[in-house]
Scaffold this motif. Structure first.
Motif, PDB file in Angstrom:
ATOM      1  N   VAL A  34       0.854  -1.191   0.000  1.00 49.97           N
ATOM      2  CA  VAL A  34       0.000   0.000   0.000  1.00 49.97           C
ATOM      3  C   VAL A  34       0.885   1.234   0.000  1.00 49.97           C
ATOM      4  CG1 VAL A  34      -1.588   1.372   1.417  1.00 49.97           C
ATOM      5  CG2 VAL A  34      -1.983  -1.071   1.121  1.00 49.97           C
ATOM      6  N   LYS A  35       0.554   2.177  -0.857  1.00 50.58           N
ATOM      7  CA  LYS A  35       1.342   3.408  -0.879  1.00 50.58           C
ATOM      8  C   LYS A  35       0.405   4.602  -0.721  1.00 50.58           C
ATOM      9  CE  LYS A  35       1.774   4.178  -5.911  1.00 50.58           C
ATOM     10  NZ  LYS A  35       0.874   3.142  -6.381  1.00 50.58           N
ATOM     11  N   TYR A  36       0.840   5.530   0.127  1.00 56.27           N
ATOM     12  CA  TYR A  36       0.063   6.730   0.409  1.00 56.27           C
ATOM     13  C   TYR A  36       0.897   7.960   0.065  1.00 56.27           C
ATOM     14  CZ  TYR A  36      -3.242   3.888   3.124  1.00 56.27           C
ATOM     15  OH  TYR A  36      -4.176   2.960   3.521  1.00 56.27           O
ATOM     16  N   PRO A  37       0.262   9.004  -0.452  1.00 53.78           N
ATOM     17  CA  PRO A  37       1.005  10.233  -0.740  1.00 53.78           C
ATOM     18  C   PRO A  37       1.453  10.910   0.541  1.00 53.78           C
ATOM     19  CG  PRO A  37      -1.345  10.598  -1.031  1.00 53.78           C
ATOM     20  CD  PRO A  37      -1.174   9.119  -0.802  1.00 53.78           C
ATOM     21  N   GLY A  38       2.568  11.617   0.456  1.00 57.64           N
ATOM     22  CA  GLY A  38       3.090  12.343   1.600  1.00 57.64           C
ATOM     23  C   GLY A  38       2.278  13.588   1.900  1.00 57.64           C
ATOM     24  N   VAL A  39       2.289  13.984   3.142  1.00 54.32           N
ATOM     25  CA  VAL A  39       1.536  15.153   3.581  1.00 54.32           C
ATOM     26  C   VAL A  39       1.947  16.398   2.803  1.00 54.32           C
ATOM     27  CG1 VAL A  39       1.195  16.732   5.529  1.00 54.32           C
ATOM     28  CG2 VAL A  39       1.005  14.259   5.877  1.00 54.32           C
ATOM     29  N   THR A  40       3.247  16.627   2.656  1.00 53.53           N
ATOM     30  CA  THR A  40       3.692  17.841   1.963  1.00 53.53           C
ATOM     31  C   THR A  40       3.321  17.808   0.476  1.00 53.53           C
ATOM     32  OG1 THR A  40       5.893  16.848   1.713  1.00 53.53           O
ATOM     33  CG2 THR A  40       5.563  18.349   3.569  1.00 53.53           C
ATOM     34  N   ILE A  71       0.591  16.465  -0.689  1.00 52.46           N
ATOM     35  CA  ILE A  71      -0.837  16.809  -0.701  1.00 52.46           C
ATOM     36  C   ILE A  71      -1.016  18.317  -0.551  1.00 52.46           C
ATOM     37  CG2 ILE A  71      -3.006  16.578   0.581  1.00 52.46           C
ATOM     38  CD1 ILE A  71      -2.087  13.696   1.258  1.00 52.46           C
ATOM     39  N   ILE A  72      -0.264  18.913   0.370  1.00 48.37           N
ATOM     40  CA  ILE A  72      -0.393  20.344   0.609  1.00 48.37           C
ATOM     41  C   ILE A  72       0.085  21.154  -0.593  1.00 48.37           C
ATOM     42  CG2 ILE A  72       0.413  22.247   2.086  1.00 48.37           C
ATOM     43  CD1 ILE A  72       0.462  20.263   4.403  1.00 48.37           C
ATOM     44  N   SER A  73       0.922  20.559  -1.431  1.00 49.36           N
ATOM     45  CA  SER A  73       1.392  21.261  -2.634  1.00 49.36           C
ATOM     46  C   SER A  73       0.253  21.527  -3.615  1.00 49.36           C
ATOM     47  CB  SER A  73       2.498  20.464  -3.331  1.00 49.36           C
ATOM     48  OG  SER A  73       1.972  19.294  -3.948  1.00 49.36           O
ATOM     49  N   MET A  74      -0.911  20.899  -3.402  1.00 46.25           N
ATOM     50  CA  MET A  74      -2.086  21.175  -4.223  1.00 46.25           C
ATOM     51  C   MET A  74      -2.653  22.561  -3.941  1.00 46.25           C
ATOM     52  SD  MET A  74      -2.672  18.476  -6.166  1.00 46.25           S
ATOM     53  CE  MET A  74      -0.885  18.522  -6.360  1.00 46.25           C
ATOM     54  N   LEU A  75      -2.232  23.171  -2.850  1.00 43.97           N
ATOM     55  CA  LEU A  75      -2.704  24.510  -2.498  1.00 43.97           C
ATOM     56  C   LEU A  75      -2.141  25.516  -3.498  1.00 43.97           C
ATOM     57  CD1 LEU A  75      -4.374  25.641  -0.048  1.00 43.97           C
ATOM     58  CD2 LEU A  75      -2.184  26.266   0.970  1.00 43.97           C
ATOM     59  N   PRO A  76      -2.987  26.349  -4.113  1.00 39.42           N
ATOM     60  CA  PRO A  76      -2.477  27.329  -5.084  1.00 39.42           C
ATOM     61  C   PRO A  76      -1.490  28.298  -4.425  1.00 39.42           C
ATOM     62  CG  PRO A  76      -4.873  27.152  -5.207  1.00 39.42           C
ATOM     63  CD  PRO A  76      -4.451  26.408  -3.970  1.00 39.42           C
ATOM     64  N   LYS A  77      -0.379  28.567  -5.116  1.00 41.18           N
ATOM     65  CA  LYS A  77       0.613  29.505  -4.609  1.00 41.18           C
ATOM     66  C   LYS A  77       1.066  30.419  -5.751  1.00 41.18           C
ATOM     67  CE  LYS A  77       2.302  26.556  -0.869  1.00 41.18           C
ATOM     68  NZ  LYS A  77       3.466  25.875  -0.254  1.00 41.18           N
ATOM     69  N   PRO A  78       0.159  31.301  -6.181  1.00 38.10           N
ATOM     70  CA  PRO A  78       0.509  32.162  -7.322  1.00 38.10           C
ATOM     71  C   PRO A  78       1.689  33.084  -7.051  1.00 38.10           C
ATOM     72  CG  PRO A  78      -1.518  32.907  -6.243  1.00 38.10           C
ATOM     73  CD  PRO A  78      -1.194  31.558  -5.670  1.00 38.10           C
ATOM     74  N   PHE A  79       1.957  33.389  -5.781  1.00 37.53           N
ATOM     75  CA  PHE A  79       3.063  34.297  -5.469  1.00 37.53           C
ATOM     76  C   PHE A  79       4.409  33.710  -5.865  1.00 37.53           C
ATOM     77  CE2 PHE A  79       2.583  31.607  -1.732  1.00 37.53           C
ATOM     78  CZ  PHE A  79       3.881  31.285  -1.408  1.00 37.53           C
ATOM     79  N   LEU A  80       4.484  32.364  -5.980  1.00 42.27           N
ATOM     80  CA  LEU A  80       5.753  31.740  -6.343  1.00 42.27           C
ATOM     81  C   LEU A  80       6.205  32.144  -7.744  1.00 42.27           C
ATOM     82  CD1 LEU A  80       5.408  28.120  -4.887  1.00 42.27           C
ATOM     83  CD2 LEU A  80       6.776  30.021  -4.006  1.00 42.27           C
ATOM     84  N   THR A  81       5.238  32.387  -8.634  1.00 39.28           N
ATOM     85  CA  THR A  81       5.584  32.813  -9.995  1.00 39.28           C
ATOM     86  C   THR A  81       6.308  34.155  -9.961  1.00 39.28           C
ATOM     87  OG1 THR A  81       3.661  31.649 -10.901  1.00 39.28           O
ATOM     88  CG2 THR A  81       4.672  33.363 -12.284  1.00 39.28           C
ATOM     89  N   HIS A  82       5.783  35.084  -9.179  1.00 37.62           N
ATOM     90  CA  HIS A  82       6.405  36.408  -9.082  1.00 37.62           C
ATOM     91  C   HIS A  82       7.756  36.323  -8.364  1.00 37.62           C
ATOM     92  CE1 HIS A  82       2.671  38.138 -10.523  1.00 37.62           C
ATOM     93  NE2 HIS A  82       2.011  37.478  -9.577  1.00 37.62           N
TER      94      HIS A  82
END
Length: 279
Positions: free
Chosen positions: A23-29, A31-42
């Motif tokens: 069984v394999k589960y995705p890591g917490v971080t 999963i959290i990377s799904m959160l939009p972070k538009p500021f990273l582009t700038h």
């Protein structure tokens, strides 16, 4: 669950694999990377611009013999910075764990010395008791896993301030170390996920139920200063994490199944009027 948990990278995400059941589960971080972070582009654009301006002569020299290389050098500025910060953060985490385990700490790299001093101050000011360090939080209920920094017992007074003489009330806290420039709200999602996992998995693969957690905190530590801050991990925060877990499932699995093969399509290529006139 028996045997050591291993991790794999797939599709840019970290997965935790149970060696016995596969069984394999995705890591917490991840999963959290799904959160939009538009500021990273700038931010990435600014890093590239700063590199171009601050290293103008070097970029020009590279461009004379390798224009594509010069472009890559500028546009990868943020990746180089992230890699350096990740190395320092990883080394600092290792140092903090060894200090909590009361290992003998000799001389450290000059880059790490400010972190060592800050963490030593934290230990004196708070005097936490380590309960678990760098173990894996595993959730079969919601299908995720992740390595947490520390589960600490901290004694607090009625105002929620640490009592280093341990005269206050003991609280079991899920704690994360952050060595970035700032602390960001998504640390709450991370700590909520760890605290609400079903079990803790140890390096040898054995596990025990996750104990009842009283709260969470983040130690934000930089070369200049440190701060120990409480973090919300209530149902509302955890609910947001579970939403991101569903978004992760959509992104990695469901989205690849929703559009089927064409059941009807053109059998010849359209010839445009421009093409006919050209003939």
């Amino acid at each position: 669950m028996a045997g050591q948990i291993r991790t794999i990278m797939r599709g840019g995400s970290r997965w935790y694999v149970d060696p016995e059941t596969a069984v394999k589960y995705p890591g917490v971080t991840s999963i959290i990377s799904m959160l939009p972070k538009p500021f990273l582009t700038h931010w990435a654009a600014r890093m590239a611009a700063e590199t171009a301006v601050n290293s103008l002569s070097a970029v020009a020299t590279i461009a004379e013999r390798d224009p594509e290389g010069a472009i890559d050098y500028v546009r990868h500025s943020h990746l180089r910075y992230t890699k350096i910060r990740a190395r320092i953060g990883s080394d600092a985490h290792d140092l903090f764990e060894r200090m909590l385990r009361l290992e003998e700490i000799g001389r450290v790299h000059p880059d790490l010395e400010p972190y060592r001093l800050g963490f030593a101050e934290f230990l004196t000011a708070v005097r936490p008791e380590p309960v678990h360090l760098e173990d894996i939080a595993w959730s079969d209920t919601h299908g995720y896993a992740g390595s947490f920094d520390a589960l600490l017992r901290v004694w607090l007074d009625e105002d929620g301030k640490p009592t280093p003489d341990r005269s206050g009330t003991p609280h079991l806290l899920m704690v994360d170390w952050k060595t970035s420039k700032s602390t960001y709200p998504d640390v709450a999602l991370q700590l909520a996920a760890y605290a609400r996992a079903d079990r803790i998995v140890f390096p040898d693969g054995t596990s025990e139920p996750m104990p009842e957690i009283d709260g969470a905190a983040v130690l934000h530590i930089t070369p200049e200063q440190w701060a120990f801050k409480p973090v919300r991990i209530d149902e509302e925060v955890f609910g947001v994490f579970l939403t991101l877990r569903r978004v992760f499932e959509w992104d990695r699995t469901i989205s690849k199944t929703v559009i089927g093969r064409a059941i009807a399509k053109s059998v010849r290529r359209l010839v445009t009027g421009t093409e006919r006139r050209a003939g």
